[in-house]
Design an enzyme around this catalytic site. Structure first.
Site, short mmCIF file in Angstrom:
data_model
loop_
_atom_site.label_atom_id
_atom_site.label_comp_id
_atom_site.label_asym_id
_atom_site.label_seq_id
_atom_site.Cartn_x
_atom_site.Cartn_y
_atom_site.Cartn_z
N HIS A 242 0.35 -0.96 -0.12
CA HIS A 242 0.29 -0.24 -0.01
C HIS A 242 0.92 1.14 0.08
CE1 HIS A 242 -3.60 -2.29 0.56
NE2 HIS A 242 -2.64 -2.78 2.02
N ASP B 174 -4.73 -8.04 -3.99
CA ASP B 174 -5.39 -8.35 -2.29
C ASP B 174 -6.49 -8.72 -1.87
OD1 ASP B 174 -5.60 -6.57 1.03
OD2 ASP B 174 -5.15 -4.61 -0.26
ZN LIG Z 1 -3.67 -7.29 2.95
#
Ligand SMILES: [Zn+2]
Length: 455
Positions: free
Chosen positions: A281, A332
């Site tokens: 991220h 994800d």
């Molecule tokens: Zn994750």
């Protein structure tokens, strides 16, 4: 379609260091590796009527090296389409996610992950990094085999025909100031980092499609004084080390309040950053954080469709690339499993932020979705159509409703997972004519998700 072939003739293939795909490429394979790559120029073609390439299997469309999905939580796939009923944010979504986690055991997880990894294979993903923290029974007690859940994931990847890096995740606390795990989080924990290292170190799959790496769940879930144990474990094994980083501004605020520094600075202080580390991220870094990531040669895995789905924000992808940070991609939470969509989002999200176009070239997006992701997962010999590389070949049709009329170089701005027609992993055909050869993906997804979703 043969299950293996030694000679493939790609209508187009995207070769390393080429700004765009090359037409008519003969790709030869031996023992799961690419042994020769020969672009056929008009002069190298035999006279018409003579076809010395008759034994080569044609690959109509554009053939790419394998796509890498560098960040996965397989069980989150069970939440797709179920969390959009009202307002909420990352944290309300997380409550739903814990409810699914609570219902998984090694058998139901094998069934679900097998279907999810097969969905990835259909999308052209040949290698997945599973950020795995569902280690124990729901009450926190160990299974008879303390690595039964990890073994289920390795087996699931074998069934689906994809390679797996099992990023065994250390997850010890529920808050940045170290409160213990409670409720559905109890099964994630190993007591302390030494306990995590003992369990993780005992798991050594011998299957050639799998390798083990490490992960720090986040600065929230691993207390500062435990971080170095995980980092050293990974470094001793030269294994990839991943960590969720600054997905939420709240994580930054809490870390500053408790430790007086940003999550990135805390990780740097405790030896977590480095060339084998991937921060997942990094949506809300400071300028100083970017310098720390770049100077330590830490990579960043962007997960744009999840960050979009969870209202996380837009990470500074161009600034990271300008700083020399290598970018990879992950799906994800699997709100979407489509690496073309993840790749183009890197460019399109920058456009939304800046109101300008043209931040990343097609070849930038291609490299991010292929070689960079494999490198982040410890498979440096994959992600390129080149002699010696693993024979992963992903062929995208250029004659579908979405891709017809699109030049091959435009595929990352036009194609989707449904346009992937054939997938070869380590020389074996896994997907042919858009169908997985061993898993009925829709049927197995339905059944395995129904088994674990609260009604
Ligand atoms: Zn994750």
């Amino acid at each position: 379609m043969p299950l293996t072939a030694t000679r493939w003739l790609a209508e187009y293939a995207w070769l390393p260091a080429h700004a765009e795909p090359t037409p008519d490429v003969l790709i030869e394979v031996e023992d799961g590796r690419i042994s020769a790559v020969t672009p056929l120029t008009p002069g190298s073609r035999p006279p018409s009527g003579v076809d010395v390439y008759a034994d080569a299997v044609p690959l109509p469309g554009l053939t790419l090296p394998g796509l890498a999905n560098a960040h996965s939580h397989a069980f989150h796939r069970a939440l797709r389409g179920r969390t959009h009923g009202g307002r909420g944010d990352f944290f309300s979504w997380r409550e739903r996610m814990y409810a699914v986690a609570d219902r998984l055991d090694p058998d139901t997880y094998l069934a679900l992950a097998r279907a999810v990894y097969a969905e990835m294979a259909l999308a052209g993903i040949t290698c997945v990094g599973e950020f795995h923290y569902l280690h124990h029974r729901p009450d926190g007690g160990a299974y008879d085999d303390p690595n039964a859940m990890g073994a289920a994931l390795v087996e699931a990847a074998a069934h689906a025909g994809v390679r797996l890096t099992l990023l065994d995740t250390c997850y010890l606390a529920s808050t940045v100031d170290g409160r213990p795990l409670a409720g559905p989080q109890r099964r994630f924990g190993d007591g302390d980092a030494a306990g995590w290292a003992r369990r993780a170190g005992a798991f050594q799959p011998t299957d050639s499609h799998a390798r083990v790496g490490a992960a720090v769940h986040s600065v929230r879930a691993v207390p500062a004084d435990q971080l170095r144990t995980v980092a050293d474990w990974a470094r001793d094994r030269q294994a990839p080390l991943h960590v969720h980083l600054s997905e939420q501004p709240a994580e930054n605020d809490e870390c500053r309040a408790v430790h007086g520094r940003t999550p990135t600075a805390l990780l740097a202080d405790h030896g977590v950053l480095g060339p084998d580390t991937t921060a997942v991220h990094a949506t809300h870094p400071t300028s100083a954080d970017l310098t720390l990531l770049a100077d330590s040669r830490t990579g960043v895995c962007l997960c744009p469709t999840t960050e979009r789905d969870l209202a996380d924000g837009i990470g500074p992808a161009r600034r990271m690339a300008d700083a020399g940070i290598r970018l990879s991609l992950g799906s994800d939470s699997h709100a979407v499993v489509d690496m073309f969509e993840e790749a183009r989002a890197v460019e399109l999200d920058e456009r939304l932020r800046t109101r300008r176009r043209g931040h990343f070239t097609p070849v930038d997006l291609f490299a991010t979705a292929t070689a960079a992701g494999h490198a982040a997962l410890g498979w440096a010999d994959a992600g390129r159509i080149a002699v010696g590389a693993r024979a992963d070949l992903v062929t995208v049709r250029l004659d579908t409703a979405r891709t017809a009329g699109v030049p091959p170089v435009g595929v990352f701005f036009a194609a989707g997972a449904a346009d992937v027609d054939q997938v070869v992993v380590d020389g074996r055909v896994v997907v042919a004519d858009g169908r997985h050869l061993s898993v009925d993906v829709p049927a197995e997804l339905s059944a395995s998700i129904e088994a674990v979703t609260p009604s």
